[in-house]
Design a protein around this motif. Structure first.
Motif, PDB file in Angstrom:
ATOM      1  N   ARG A 193       0.823  -1.215   0.000  1.00  0.00           N
ATOM      2  CA  ARG A 193       0.000   0.000   0.000  1.00  0.00           C
ATOM      3  C   ARG A 193       0.855   1.261   0.000  1.00  0.00           C
ATOM      4  N   THR A 194       2.062   1.169   0.575  1.00  0.00           N
ATOM      5  CA  THR A 194       2.901   2.365   0.660  1.00  0.00           C
ATOM      6  C   THR A 194       3.268   2.922  -0.734  1.00  0.00           C
ATOM      7  N   HIS A 197       0.243   4.286  -2.588  1.00  0.00           N
ATOM      8  CA  HIS A 197      -0.168   5.583  -2.061  1.00  0.00           C
ATOM      9  C   HIS A 197       0.374   6.717  -2.937  1.00  0.00           C
ATOM     10  N   THR A 198       1.667   6.622  -3.293  1.00  0.00           N
ATOM     11  CA  THR A 198       2.216   7.698  -4.116  1.00  0.00           C
ATOM     12  C   THR A 198       1.818   7.553  -5.584  1.00  0.00           C
ATOM     13  N   GLY A 201      -1.697   8.843  -5.614  1.00  0.00           N
ATOM     14  CA  GLY A 201      -1.683  10.269  -5.254  1.00  0.00           C
ATOM     15  C   GLY A 201      -1.173  11.155  -6.372  1.00  0.00           C
ATOM     16  N   PHE A 202      -0.020  10.791  -6.956  1.00  0.00           N
ATOM     17  CA  PHE A 202       0.527  11.630  -8.039  1.00  0.00           C
ATOM     18  C   PHE A 202      -0.354  11.561  -9.286  1.00  0.00           C
ATOM     19  N   GLU A 204      -3.595  11.214  -9.316  1.00  0.00           N
ATOM     20  CA  GLU A 204      -4.726  12.112  -9.042  1.00  0.00           C
ATOM     21  C   GLU A 204      -4.309  13.562  -9.232  1.00  0.00           C
ATOM     22  N   LEU A 205      -3.112  13.890  -8.709  1.00  0.00           N
ATOM     23  CA  LEU A 205      -2.604  15.264  -8.816  1.00  0.00           C
ATOM     24  C   LEU A 205      -2.523  15.694 -10.278  1.00  0.00           C
ATOM     25  N   LEU A 233      -5.221  -1.946  -5.541  1.00  0.00           N
ATOM     26  CA  LEU A 233      -5.493  -1.654  -4.133  1.00  0.00           C
ATOM     27  C   LEU A 233      -6.676  -2.491  -3.618  1.00  0.00           C
TER      28      LEU A 233
END
Lengths: 405, 123
Positions: A193-194, A197-198, A201-202, A204-205, A233
């Motif tokens: 998951r770690t 996460h990025t 996240g990136f 989505e950004l 996920l």
């Protein structure tokens, strides 16, 4: 001269009776000797006054040696004093009975060897008085069989104890392995998951385009990254869930819960998915009572079945959910007019990573874990789940949940 | 300008959080491990702390229990950010002194909402 003899005393006839009596005694003697038990008659002083042949063989004495011998000679030295006492009291209250009930009796041969016996006593109230008849049975063979059986039994008991110990040790090993597996899965889930996460996240950004505009191709590519990483996920979460269930680690947080409200929330949650396929989900709930269940997990069951129904139903099709009390249980049915499932697949569809051959075009692939998890969750609640379906005829998934008593 | 401290050992994760928070108009400070976080926070208390639970030197639980002993930091919200998804984690985190709890992967929407809630209400 065959003349009838007068019916008075006749010396010749008396002689004949005598002979017959002698004959009778011989026959009785043979009868005694044929007995498999030793028969001894003992007088009030403990002297042997009558024996049969078996007694000679059993004790290893000749007839002459035995006659007049004190009966205690046949008793093991350690028991003699007791035997004299018992014999005296028996003479005082004679009755037919086995000797030494509950004891392991032994007798002694002439050569001093001992052997196990069973003895029954009967008083013989003749004119001499105080005589006792003893029937002695050599039970060496029976004892051997009994001892052998006992040894076998003890051996089995010992083996069983060893097996039990091994089993307990193995159980501990299994428990330990299970715990390690759960810990491994928890840490694996954390490690996977770690980075996700990025990645998510990136992605989505970038799709927000706050850092600059994207062209259509870039948007599409990033959309793929985002969609697949979310799928990954979901897979990780479901694997973790399933392994927790299988390791018996998933504990239901049961509470008094309102089923109708729970269903409304799930329907609201899948509205977007339904609208995208132009499907109106029909709710036919007849149950407004409370359940004693894990609210989050009941929602998960409903969500899994409804989102499956939507996934396998073509645009403009029908999906419905019904609930009613039947045979003291809540029965919930999720139906659709989708592609259906061949009867041969009705059981395997609940297996891990099993996916039906064809899905409707454009549907996102699933994890193959939704139905196995759903079934486990239903079963954890004490309910059942089953499928009625055939290709082209749609599907009806039904499950039951126990009602509070 | 409100200041947020990010305590997180992974550089990519720090950059993601920093980018989002700076876009929202916050000033961002960073710490790479528990020791550094503790030092920076006590030297110059921020308005909000986002803290990973698994860090070298000192983990998030140790740092938060130190921080909660300092009366100057009693009102500073500390949000736990963790990739662990085990049952009972939320309770453990809140009991340790964290204000709230976010799981990785973070949804950006959720992150922004939580930060706004903690900094703009009552501040």
């Amino acid at each position: 001269m065959p003349e009838r003899q007068p019916a008075k005393e006749d010396p010749a006839r008396a002689n004949e009776n005598w002979a017959r009596d002698g004959q009778a005694e011989k026959r009785f003697r043979r009868l005694l000797d044929a007995a498999p038990d030793a028969i001894l008659e003992v007088d009030g002083q403990g002297r042997i006054v009558l024996i049969n042949q078996t007694a000679e063989k059993m004790f290893g004495y000749t007839r002459d040696e035995l006659m007049g011998l004190n009966v205690e000679t046949l008793v093991p030295a350690s028991m003699r004093a007791g035997h004299v006492r018992h014999r005296t009291s028996y003479t005082a209250h004679p009755q037919m009975r086995p000797m030494g009930t509950g004891l392991e009796l032994r007798a002694q041969r002439k050569d001093g060897s001992l052997f196990p016996v069973e003895i029954s006593l009967s008083p013989n109230p003749g004119e001499e008085g105080g005589r006792v008849i003893a029937l002695v049975r050599d039970i060496t063979a029976r004892k051997q069989v009994e001892d052998r059986l006992k040894a076998i039994q003890e051996q089995y008991t010992a083996e069983l104890a060893t097996k039990n110990q091994q089993l307990e040790a193995r159980n501990l090993d299994v428990e330990r392995a299970n715990r390690l597996k759960s810990e491994f899965l928890a840490s694996m889930s954390h490690e996977l998951r770690t980075p996700l996460h990025t990645i998510i996240g990136f992605s989505e950004l970038l799709t927000e385009e706050l850092e600059g505009p994207l062209n259509d191709k870039q948007k599409r590519f990033i959309g793929h990254i985002l969609q697949d990483s979310r799928h990954l996920l979901e897979l990780i979460n479901e694997i973790l869930d399933l392994s927790k269930i299988e390791a018996g680690r998933l504990e239901l947080q049961k509470e008094e819960m309102d089923f109708a409200g729970c269903l409304r929330e799930v329907i609201a949650g899948i509205q977007h998915q339904a609208a995208a396929k132009n499907i109106q989900v029909d709710v036919r709930n007849e149950f407004n009572g409370t359940l004693y269940a894990d609210r989050m997990r009941v929602k998960e069951i409903l969500y899994n079945l409804l989102s499956n129904a939507l996934k396998f139903t073509p645009d403009g099709g029908e999906v419905w959910v019904g609930a009613m009390v039947q045979a003291h249980e809540l029965q919930v049915v999720v139906g659709d007019t989708g592609i259906g499932v061949h009867p041969q697949e009705h059981d395997t569809i609940f297996d891990k990573f099993y996916q039906v051959g064809s899905t409707t075009e454009g549907t996102r692939e699933g994890t193959g874990l939704g139905l196995p998890i759903t079934r486990k969750l239903v079963e954890l609640h004490g309910g059942n789940i089953w499928l009625e379906s055939s290709p082209g005829k749609g599907s009806r998934f039904s499950f039951t949940l126990p009602l509070p008593t | 300008m409100k200041r947020i401290l990010i305590a997180e050992d992974k550089a990519t994760s720090r950059e993601l959080l920093r980018t989002v928070l700076q876009q929202q108009g916050y000033s961002v400070d960073e710490a790479e491990d528990g020791e550094e976080a503790l030092r920076k926070i006590t030297e110059n208390p921020p308005d909000l702390i986002l803290m990973d639970l698994q860090m070298p030197a000192r983990n998030g639980y140790e740092v938060v229990s130190e921080l909660r002993k300092d009366p100057r930091l009693a009102g500073v919200p500390i949000v736990a950010v963790t990739a662990s998804a085990m049952q009972g984690d939320r309770e453990k985190v809140l009991a340790a002194g964290f204000t709230s709890y976010l799981t990785k992967p973070l949804s950006l929407v959720q992150l922004r909402q939580e930060v706004t809630r903690l900094l703009e209400n009552g501040a």
